[in-house]
Design a protein around this motif. Structure first.
Motif, PDB file in Angstrom:
ATOM      1  N   ALA A  20       0.812  -1.359   0.179  1.00 51.58           N
ATOM      2  CA  ALA A  20       0.024   0.010  -0.052  1.00 51.58           C
ATOM      3  C   ALA A  20       0.849   1.200  -0.038  1.00 51.58           C
ATOM      4  N   GLU A  21       0.356   2.286  -0.806  1.00 52.27           N
ATOM      5  CA  GLU A  21       1.113   3.429  -0.810  1.00 52.27           C
ATOM      6  C   GLU A  21       1.311   4.253   0.407  1.00 52.27           C
ATOM      7  N   LEU A  22       0.478   3.904   1.378  1.00 55.53           N
ATOM      8  CA  LEU A  22       0.323   4.777   2.744  1.00 55.53           C
ATOM      9  C   LEU A  22       1.397   4.085   3.510  1.00 55.53           C
ATOM     10  N   ALA A  23       1.746   2.778   3.347  1.00 48.52           N
ATOM     11  CA  ALA A  23       2.800   2.053   4.095  1.00 48.52           C
ATOM     12  C   ALA A  23       4.142   2.357   3.670  1.00 48.52           C
ATOM     13  N   LEU A  24       4.467   2.733   2.371  1.00 47.54           N
ATOM     14  CA  LEU A  24       5.736   3.087   1.848  1.00 47.54           C
ATOM     15  C   LEU A  24       6.609   3.790   2.776  1.00 47.54           C
ATOM     16  N   PRO A  25       6.186   5.006   2.933  1.00 49.36           N
ATOM     17  CA  PRO A  25       7.274   6.014   3.656  1.00 49.36           C
ATOM     18  C   PRO A  25       7.361   5.515   5.176  1.00 49.36           C
ATOM     19  N   GLY A  26       6.327   4.925   6.084  1.00 45.49           N
ATOM     20  CA  GLY A  26       6.469   4.379   7.110  1.00 45.49           C
ATOM     21  C   GLY A  26       7.426   3.146   7.078  1.00 45.49           C
ATOM     22  N   ASN A  27       7.485   2.187   6.304  1.00 39.40           N
ATOM     23  CA  ASN A  27       8.283   1.202   6.102  1.00 39.40           C
ATOM     24  C   ASN A  27       9.933   1.720   5.828  1.00 39.40           C
ATOM     25  N   THR A  28       9.886   2.770   4.981  1.00 42.35           N
ATOM     26  CA  THR A  28      11.204   3.235   4.504  1.00 42.35           C
ATOM     27  C   THR A  28      11.955   4.079   5.834  1.00 42.35           C
ATOM     28  N   ALA A  29      11.002   4.833   6.901  1.00 40.47           N
ATOM     29  CA  ALA A  29      11.421   5.300   7.957  1.00 40.47           C
ATOM     30  C   ALA A  29      12.097   4.315   9.057  1.00 40.47           C
ATOM     31  N   VAL A  30      11.215   3.186   9.154  1.00 40.78           N
ATOM     32  CA  VAL A  30      11.587   2.091   9.997  1.00 40.78           C
ATOM     33  C   VAL A  30      12.969   1.483   9.569  1.00 40.78           C
ATOM     34  N   ARG A  31      12.868   1.183   8.278  1.00 42.04           N
ATOM     35  CA  ARG A  31      14.033   0.312   7.722  1.00 42.04           C
ATOM     36  C   ARG A  31      15.335   1.407   7.946  1.00 42.04           C
ATOM     37  N   ALA A  32      15.252   2.701   8.001  1.00 40.93           N
ATOM     38  CA  ALA A  32      16.359   3.617   8.093  1.00 40.93           C
ATOM     39  C   ALA A  32      16.698   3.625   9.515  1.00 40.93           C
ATOM     40  N   TRP A  33      15.907   3.473  10.382  1.00 40.98           N
ATOM     41  CA  TRP A  33      16.147   3.475  11.628  1.00 40.98           C
ATOM     42  C   TRP A  33      16.855   1.991  12.107  1.00 40.98           C
ATOM     43  N   GLN A  34      16.447   1.060  11.490  1.00 38.80           N
ATOM     44  CA  GLN A  34      16.884  -0.302  11.859  1.00 38.80           C
ATOM     45  C   GLN A  34      18.564  -0.278  11.092  1.00 38.80           C
ATOM     46  N   GLU A  35      18.762   0.295  10.123  1.00 48.04           N
ATOM     47  CA  GLU A  35      20.050   0.366   9.456  1.00 48.04           C
ATOM     48  C   GLU A  35      21.076   1.262  10.367  1.00 48.04           C
ATOM     49  N   ALA A  36      20.615   2.302  10.938  1.00 47.61           N
ATOM     50  CA  ALA A  36      21.210   3.101  11.663  1.00 47.61           C
ATOM     51  C   ALA A  36      21.570   2.370  13.002  1.00 47.61           C
TER      52      ALA A  36
END
Length: 322
Positions: A20-36
């Motif tokens: 879902a488009e609405l889930a995309l930015p949230g998934n991206t932000a959470v992935r960036a946190w995990q990578e950090a």
């Protein structure tokens, strides 16, 4: 050391859960946190390259940079972390702050004395900040052990939460409602915890060291990252702003909200000193007070105008009783 980022990304299958488009930015932000978090784990492990050797000054500085990035990535991800996959105690496990009763501070003091984590706060970012930014002399083996323990705990936590969060499907309607509640709660945290706690009632009651991440100089950048996340939530494709635009008077209210975001960001940019100093500075304190008012005005627009306009009930907020 944790699973390499690329391997973990493939294991979690992030693209597969981004339907879902609405889930995309949230998934991206959470992935960036995990990578950090994984990057901080790696940087912290390299601070003392030998089991009994001294800390490498260059590695300490790299760990500080990784810490700064992790703090800001967490601020950005937190607004998106909504729904049944998010542990209720997640924020405390990442950073036990604020600490009104001093329990986190006592855990950190005991841990610094023993050289091993003692309590939930000692496995969080507050412990890492204490080790990296408060040491008055060379970072010892105890500090290195604590830094490695925090890195391990945060990488494991972020990895587990990211996997569960991206794998959990919720409807767009439910996600939209939860994100609007998150906007409200985020603005409450910014005003009540990130600004008002250190501001006090007047300059005599100001307590700069109550500010979040004051040792690392991240108090204002953390506010900026939180505000940017709230705005991103609002503007997300097929999100809150899109629903507002479909209402009869929606475009006019949308213009007001966007303008208030701009005023709030301008007020933040006007604060010259670090927050822990600005609250007690006669010249800069009025700027912090102005920032608080702009955040509160943005919160009022969200609660009193935006939520009713799109027919979403926000319910109770735990900070309302503080």
């Amino acid at each position: 050391m944790r699973i390499p980022i690329l391997a973990l990304a493939l294991l979690l299958g992030w693209p597969a859960f981004a339907g879902a488009e609405l889930a995309l930015p949230g998934n991206t932000a959470v992935r960036a946190w995990q990578e950090a978090a994984a990057a901080f784990d790696q940087a912290g492990s390299a601070v003392c390259p030998e089991p009994a050797g001294p800390a490498d000054p260059a590695a300490v500085e790299r760990a500080r940079e990784a810490f700064r990035d992790l703090v800001l990535r967490w601020q950005a991800a937190r607004a998106w972390l909504v729904g049944p996959a998010v542990p209720a105690d997640l924020a405390s496990r990442v950073w036990f702050w604020p600490d009104p009763h001093g329990s986190a501070g006592r855990q950190i003091v005991r841990s610094l004395s023993s050289g091993k984590p003692e309590g939930i706060a000692a496995s969080g970012l507050g412990m890492a900040e204490e080790v990296l930014f408060s040491a008055t002399d060379e970072l010892g083996q105890g500090g290195c052990r604590l830094l490695r323990a925090v890195g391990d705990a945060q990488a494991e936590l972020a990895g587990a939460v990211a996997a569960e969060f991206t794998a959990t499907r919720i409807s767009d309607n439910d996600r939209r409602r939860l994100l609007l509640i998150s906007m409200r709660d985020s603005l409450d945290r910014i005003s009540q915890e990130k600004i008002a706690r250190s501001l006090g009632l007047d300059i005599d009651t100001a307590r700069g060291q109550r500010a979040e991440a004051w040792r690392s100089g991240l108090s204002l950048p953390a506010i900026q990252a939180s505000l940017a996340a709230v705005k991103a939530v609002y503007l997300a494709s097929d999100g809150v702003a899109a629903r507002l635009a479909a209402q009869d008077d929606g475009p006019a209210l949308d213009t007001m909200i966007r303008a208030q975001f701009e005023r709030t960001q301008a007020a933040l940019a006007a604060v010259d000193l670090p927050l822990d100093q600005a609250v007690s500075d006669p010249a800069d304190r009025p700027k912090v007070e102005a920032l608080l008012k702009e955040v509160q005005q943005l919160r009022l627009l969200v609660v009193e105008r935006l939520a009713p306009a799109i027919g979403i009930s926000l319910g109770f907020n735990a900070l309302d009783g503080d």
